[in-house]
Write a protein that holds these residues in place. Sequence first.
Motif, PDB file in Angstrom:
ATOM      1  N   LEU A   1      73.253  25.202   1.593  1.00 23.72           N
ATOM      2  CA  LEU A   1      74.006  26.281   0.957  1.00 23.72           C
ATOM      3  C   LEU A   1      75.426  25.844   0.636  1.00 23.72           C
ATOM      4  O   LEU A   1      75.982  26.213  -0.394  1.00 23.72           O
ATOM      5  N   GLN A   2      75.981  25.038   1.546  1.00 25.47           N
ATOM      6  CA  GLN A   2      77.350  24.587   1.330  1.00 25.47           C
ATOM      7  C   GLN A   2      77.464  23.793   0.029  1.00 25.47           C
ATOM      8  O   GLN A   2      78.351  24.054  -0.787  1.00 25.47           O
ATOM      9  N   SER A   3      76.519  22.850  -0.142  1.00 23.80           N
ATOM     10  CA  SER A   3      76.612  22.051  -1.361  1.00 23.80           C
ATOM     11  C   SER A   3      76.230  22.869  -2.592  1.00 23.80           C
ATOM     12  O   SER A   3      76.846  22.765  -3.642  1.00 23.80           O
ATOM     13  N   GLN A   4      75.278  23.752  -2.421  1.00 21.76           N
ATOM     14  CA  GLN A   4      74.811  24.579  -3.529  1.00 21.76           C
ATOM     15  C   GLN A   4      75.890  25.556  -4.006  1.00 21.76           C
ATOM     16  O   GLN A   4      76.080  25.763  -5.190  1.00 21.76           O
ATOM     17  N   LEU A   5      76.598  26.159  -3.056  1.00 23.93           N
ATOM     18  CA  LEU A   5      77.542  27.220  -3.406  1.00 23.93           C
ATOM     19  C   LEU A   5      78.996  26.776  -3.336  1.00 23.93           C
ATOM     20  O   LEU A   5      79.904  27.548  -3.622  1.00 23.93           O
ATOM     21  N   GLY A   6      79.225  25.528  -2.936  1.00 27.88           N
ATOM     22  CA  GLY A   6      80.587  25.018  -2.836  1.00 27.88           C
ATOM     23  C   GLY A   6      81.413  25.732  -1.779  1.00 27.88           C
ATOM     24  O   GLY A   6      82.603  25.992  -1.943  1.00 27.88           O
ATOM     25  N   LEU A   7      80.764  26.079  -0.674  1.00 27.56           N
ATOM     26  CA  LEU A   7      81.434  26.835   0.390  1.00 27.56           C
ATOM     27  C   LEU A   7      82.341  25.950   1.239  1.00 27.56           C
ATOM     28  O   LEU A   7      82.085  24.763   1.397  1.00 27.56           O
ATOM     29  N   SER A   8      83.384  26.550   1.770  1.00 22.50           N
ATOM     30  CA  SER A   8      84.115  25.916   2.867  1.00 22.50           C
ATOM     31  C   SER A   8      83.577  26.532   4.144  1.00 22.50           C
ATOM     32  O   SER A   8      83.367  27.734   4.203  1.00 22.50           O
ATOM     33  N   ILE A   9      83.388  25.667   5.151  1.00 22.67           N
ATOM     34  CA  ILE A   9      82.824  26.201   6.396  1.00 22.67           C
ATOM     35  C   ILE A   9      83.758  25.913   7.564  1.00 22.67           C
ATOM     36  O   ILE A   9      84.281  24.798   7.690  1.00 22.67           O
ATOM     37  N   VAL A  10      83.990  26.930   8.366  1.00 21.75           N
ATOM     38  CA  VAL A  10      84.681  26.734   9.642  1.00 21.75           C
ATOM     39  C   VAL A  10      83.622  26.926  10.715  1.00 21.75           C
ATOM     40  O   VAL A  10      83.100  28.033  10.890  1.00 21.75           O
ATOM     41  N   LEU A  11      83.284  25.847  11.385  1.00 22.14           N
ATOM     42  CA  LEU A  11      82.209  25.908  12.376  1.00 22.14           C
ATOM     43  C   LEU A  11      82.819  25.928  13.773  1.00 22.14           C
ATOM     44  O   LEU A  11      83.565  25.032  14.135  1.00 22.14           O
ATOM     45  N   VAL A  12      82.510  26.965  14.501  1.00 23.99           N
ATOM     46  CA  VAL A  12      83.034  27.068  15.862  1.00 23.99           C
ATOM     47  C   VAL A  12      81.896  26.722  16.797  1.00 23.99           C
ATOM     48  O   VAL A  12      80.842  27.366  16.763  1.00 23.99           O
ATOM     49  N   THR A  13      82.090  25.699  17.621  1.00 20.11           N
ATOM     50  CA  THR A  13      80.974  25.296  18.487  1.00 20.11           C
ATOM     51  C   THR A  13      81.470  24.498  19.670  1.00 20.11           C
ATOM     52  O   THR A  13      82.605  24.029  19.688  1.00 20.11           O
ATOM     53  N   HIS A  14      80.620  24.389  20.658  1.00 19.03           N
ATOM     54  CA  HIS A  14      80.930  23.463  21.741  1.00 19.03           C
ATOM     55  C   HIS A  14      79.975  22.275  21.648  1.00 19.03           C
ATOM     56  O   HIS A  14      79.937  21.442  22.534  1.00 19.03           O
ATOM     57  N   ASP A  15      79.218  22.234  20.566  1.00 16.59           N
ATOM     58  CA  ASP A  15      78.155  21.257  20.435  1.00 16.59           C
ATOM     59  C   ASP A  15      78.572  20.163  19.445  1.00 16.59           C
ATOM     60  O   ASP A  15      78.605  20.368  18.233  1.00 16.59           O
ATOM     61  N   LEU A  16      78.901  18.975  19.975  1.00 25.25           N
ATOM     62  CA  LEU A  16      79.383  17.895  19.127  1.00 25.25           C
ATOM     63  C   LEU A  16      78.328  17.403  18.151  1.00 25.25           C
ATOM     64  O   LEU A  16      78.631  16.938  17.062  1.00 25.25           O
ATOM     65  N   GLY A  17      77.059  17.531  18.536  1.00 27.42           N
ATOM     66  CA  GLY A  17      75.967  17.094  17.673  1.00 27.42           C
ATOM     67  C   GLY A  17      75.978  17.874  16.374  1.00 27.42           C
ATOM     68  O   GLY A  17      75.823  17.305  15.287  1.00 27.42           O
ATOM     69  N   VAL A  18      76.216  19.150  16.477  1.00 24.04           N
ATOM     70  CA  VAL A  18      76.257  20.003  15.299  1.00 24.04           C
ATOM     71  C   VAL A  18      77.426  19.612  14.399  1.00 24.04           C
ATOM     72  O   VAL A  18      77.289  19.536  13.189  1.00 24.04           O
ATOM     73  N   VAL A  19      78.552  19.324  15.062  1.00 22.86           N
ATOM     74  CA  VAL A  19      79.740  18.936  14.312  1.00 22.86           C
ATOM     75  C   VAL A  19      79.489  17.652  13.540  1.00 22.86           C
ATOM     76  O   VAL A  19      79.786  17.561  12.350  1.00 22.86           O
ATOM     77  N   ALA A  20      78.906  16.685  14.209  1.00 20.28           N
ATOM     78  CA  ALA A  20      78.651  15.400  13.583  1.00 20.28           C
ATOM     79  C   ALA A  20      77.764  15.569  12.357  1.00 20.28           C
ATOM     80  O   ALA A  20      77.939  14.899  11.334  1.00 20.28           O
ATOM     81  N   GLU A  21      76.842  16.461  12.434  1.00 19.94           N
ATOM     82  CA  GLU A  21      75.886  16.644  11.368  1.00 19.94           C
ATOM     83  C   GLU A  21      76.483  17.387  10.174  1.00 19.94           C
ATOM     84  O   GLU A  21      76.172  17.129   9.038  1.00 19.94           O
ATOM     85  N   LEU A  22      77.353  18.369  10.448  1.00 15.46           N
ATOM     86  CA  LEU A  22      77.736  19.320   9.412  1.00 15.46           C
ATOM     87  C   LEU A  22      79.174  19.163   8.895  1.00 15.46           C
ATOM     88  O   LEU A  22      79.467  19.538   7.769  1.00 15.46           O
ATOM     89  N   CYS A  23      80.093  18.605   9.755  1.00 15.08           N
ATOM     90  CA  CYS A  23      81.507  18.778   9.425  1.00 15.08           C
ATOM     91  C   CYS A  23      82.145  17.541   8.806  1.00 15.08           C
ATOM     92  O   CYS A  23      81.745  16.410   9.058  1.00 15.08           O
ATOM     93  N   ASP A  24      83.199  17.810   8.015  1.00 21.05           N
ATOM     94  CA  ASP A  24      84.021  16.748   7.471  1.00 21.05           C
ATOM     95  C   ASP A  24      85.199  16.467   8.390  1.00 21.05           C
ATOM     96  O   ASP A  24      85.577  15.339   8.577  1.00 21.05           O
ATOM     97  N   ASP A  25      85.781  17.564   8.930  1.00 17.64           N
ATOM     98  CA  ASP A  25      86.931  17.422   9.825  1.00 17.64           C
ATOM     99  C   ASP A  25      86.603  18.030  11.184  1.00 17.64           C
ATOM    100  O   ASP A  25      85.695  18.853  11.302  1.00 17.64           O
ATOM    101  N   VAL A  26      87.397  17.601  12.172  1.00 20.96           N
ATOM    102  CA  VAL A  26      87.195  18.143  13.519  1.00 20.96           C
ATOM    103  C   VAL A  26      88.545  18.517  14.116  1.00 20.96           C
ATOM    104  O   VAL A  26      89.512  17.773  13.991  1.00 20.96           O
TER     105      VAL A  26
END
Lengths: 316, 534, 336
Positions: A195-220
């Motif tokens: 969805l992010q690439s399709q809709l050009g969304l900016s995402i703020v991901l709040v998590t304690h899970d580094l695996g998710v961050v590695a997969e989804l995020c550009d910045d940390v």
Amino acid sequence: MLEVRGLSVDYLSNGTALHAVENVSFKVEKGRSIGLVGESGCGKTTTMLSLLRLLPADGRIVSGQILYDGMDLLQLSEHEMRGYRWNRIAIVFQGAMNALNPVRKIGDQIAEAIQLHDRLDNRETRQRVGELMEMVGIAPERARQYPHQFSGGMRQRAMIAMSLACNPDILIADEPTTALDVMIQAQILDLLQQLQSQLGLSIVLVTHDLGVVAELCDDVLVMYGGKVAEYGDVDTIFNNPAHPYTRRLLEAFPDVDSPTSTLASIPGYPPPLDNLPAGCRFEPRCYRKTDLCTAVSPDVIEIKPRHFVACHHAEE
Amino acid sequence: MRSKSKKFVVAMLIFAMLGLGIVVNAQDATTTLRIGTTYMIDTLGPGSGYYGYDIRGLFYETLVEAADNNNVEPGLAESWTVSDDGLTWTFKIREGVTFSDGTPLTAADAAWSINWIIENQVVSMVSYLAFVESAEAPDATTLIMNLSEPVSNMISSKLLYVYILPPHIWEGKTAEEIAEFNEPESTIGAGPYHLVEHQPDEYMILEANDNYWRGQPPVDQIIYQQYSTEDALVQALAAGEIDLAKVLPTSGVQTLEQTENVQVIKTTGLNFLQLSMNVSEDGTQPASMRDPQVRLAIDHAIDREQIVTVGYFGLAEPAEILFPPAMAQWRNTDIQIVPFDIAEANRILDEAGYADTDGDGIREDADGNPLEYRLAGPDSDAYYPRILEIISDGLSQIGISALPYTQSTESLTVLQVDYDYDMILWDWGIDADPHFLTSVFTCAEMADGGWNDTGYCNPEYDALFQTQATATSDEQRRDALWKIQQMIFDDRPWIILVYPQAISGYRSDRFTFDPNLPNALLKWGLFTGFSIVQ
Amino acid sequence: MQFDYLLRKVFFAVITLIVVIVFNFFLFRILPGDPVKLLFRNPRLTREAQELIRVQFGLDKPVWLNIERLSAGDIPGALDSQFTAYIHNLLQGKLGISFTNRQDVGEVLSERVWRTVLLVFSGELLAIVMGVVVGLVAAWKRGTAIDSAALFIGLLTWALPTFFLGIILLILARGILPTGGMVTPGLAEEGTLEYWIDVGRHLILPSLTLAVVSASGYMLIMRSSVVEVLSEAYILTAKAKGLSNARILFSHALKNAMLPMITIIALTLGYVVGGAIQVETVFSWPGIGRLIYDSVAKQDYPVLQGAFLLLAVSVILANLTADILYSVFDPRVKVT
């Protein structure tokens, strides 16, 4: 797109102000995503709620700016602020939990946001709800069903569909995969990415899970004790962490491909808000602490371009 | 928006109508007397009803009638004579009397009514015709009653409650049908009013009987309205919703005396407060309770003045004699009040051998049993506990322990029937005729369902009771009744404490009532001591 | 599924009813004392007359079984008891004849029940509306002066004796509103507009008293229920959607918060026919509550049995209604 500058938040508890978030700054570019990482109580949820001014009654934003396209959201009236919520910045809460109203139909809950912000008629709204549900892979007929008739993963999808209802620019995702099983977690992350690439969304991901961050995020943005510990892009943070806390985090999380690992293996506990250390917040648990750390709280410094660290011993 | 404001206007209109409403009915030609009461009537029909005698008195006529000062006046019977042996009564029945439905009433109807009550054992009235064997009407104005034994209170009491009813309404009904006949026609009689509407436990509307033999009744309509509490009566009278309340609580006197246009009447009537002492041979009381000296000492230790002040706000007077002053005709005025005298009470107990042997402040009898008694009273009114407290205080000063407590009248009645008590405080309202009151102390009343609440049983007393019941002259009866009062005073199965004042009140802006009329005599009072304020 | 559920509920309701009917009979007969003696504790009633009344009401028969006849092998004779007469009458729809006023109990109850329903229903309705609204506002404004005031007044009226409040209102409204009863006798023909206005005027004080006293209960429950709901995650979702406070309260919080209220309201309305003894007493309202109270004192078994049967049936029905309503309001409750 969205820039947070020097955000500080207090909670009032029996007349004393507890500093839950202090001087946090970060930036979200259009189409990019940032992960807010840290242990429970590090201030990441408070920071996230501040973005939409959704703090509980005892929470106060004491200083800072939240700039959306250069406009400070903190200066808006409550009524004006409502126009930004969901319409510009939407949130995906943990849908598997109680983020959906149990006594209202899924479709109605999605339609509610559409009708509030986009003023579509009933037929158009229904159509839009159908589109949204298809977009997240749910049959549109199920709009008539109630949350308890959905599985956990379905509910999270419905939550995502709801968040997209008004074509927001920024999507805040609060632990979007917690409490889901591994297979479903992967599906949801794939969906968000798509969805992010399709809709050009900016995402703020709040998590304690580094695996998710590695997969989804550009910045940390790594937070500790209500303050920024380290802030940079994913590559820098994962490959050249400068803050002892970040290092510990990564060590405690040896395999990026195994998202089931947690952060529980750092000895000690985060500092309680009513008893914060005078110096560096991480000092009591730090393996590199010196007298300086005990006495003085380190400032955030840019040690390399776009790599910020708050540590007296960052360069080593 | 428009429909909303319209709705608002309508709502306000309705509210205004409710708020202002029709507070005062339009002045019409009919005069209405509104009487507030806490109890109207049990059953409409006279065949099974036991309560609401004042209302029934307005429906039906009797041969003789209660008048002021406990006198009896002629009713349907103009005059009467009794044979020397007391067994044949001859009445001259008034001419030209009709029932409220227009049918004439003759001596034949009177004789029929009496025979009908006896034959069908009509429960509400048959007891008044005890020893009456039959009645006959040799002509339209003569009624003869034949008795098996003389009855002393035939005129003063019994015949006051025997209604002369229209045969065409009641003829042909079985005993069971008579008991259950409660239709409005059951209220047809020769009295001054007849029933128009009855809502049980709410109200009754009575209209004047234009054919009434005494003449046109003074008010066209009487409305009885029932309230749940006496306090509500006080408010209703103060608000002018009712014109007359015959029984009011003493607590309401102050309010009402300060209310404009309300007149309060205080009379010492036919009631008293009394302490029942368990003297039964097979009761559960301590043996010392059966000692007359103990009961005399208790009498001395009761501060009656304080009971009057604290219990009745001064609206009562200290008492000692079984018959209240309203029964002047029979009252034994030789009996002197027992003074409140702690020293004398202590002296009596010392002399009788009750000493505090173990030094705990409570006397013991010869067997070492302490003088500890249960002191009970009803929980139906707030003044009972206050009075119990006063009695208990007095007794504690003479070495008697009496713990006061209150219970429902129902449970107290059960305790009393089983003689499972020591002392119980009761209020009594009695007939003007002393027959029933004096029957309470007879041995016969100790039987199941009887009224002897103390277990007092004395052959000498029973003989006196029999004498007063069958006396053929007032002198003979009075003599027996004086001895009875002395005997109850000396033996003290009851200690009479005070005569409370009966409180009634009326709207002086609408009516005036003769304050000398006893409260119960509404029918007589309407025709004598009553007038409408224009 | 739904049919099965209903059938089972109805079956249990019937079983309950049978138990109530039997219990109803014995409950009043274990009271101490003798109804005839208490009822007719009247100096003008001879012992013979008392005996006659005892026979008329069948109180001379054994309560449960005629043991003597049973041991003699006379089964029909053994069954000649007060209990079999009670059941026999009940099966014919007869509730018996009142000991005190000789009226048919069914008639007495049907005359009284609508009066009581009128009073208690309007009072409770007012109480529910006041309780729900104030509870909702207090919860939303939790911790503010409004909330404290609502709580204070709520607890105050909760603790206020009905009797006391009733008398105070009665004295305050003296001369403006009627002090007692349901109608002004002889004022208007039953059923006319004037009649109903008169009834309305009589209704104001008692229903207000009832409402004030019971509203605080609803208010406190509503408040805690809303407070709980407002802490739920979906309220935060609604807020994040940009909904106004009012919308959040009414379209998200209210329905959820009302769930625990439904059961309480349905059950309360089930007890409506039981009347409100204190309010009916203060305002001389001729309802079932007063009837029960007076009948207990007089040991009028037939009236008590009839009234309790009526009460039991309406409570059983209210329970059934609550179950059904709950399944309608809360989609999570599967009707199985």
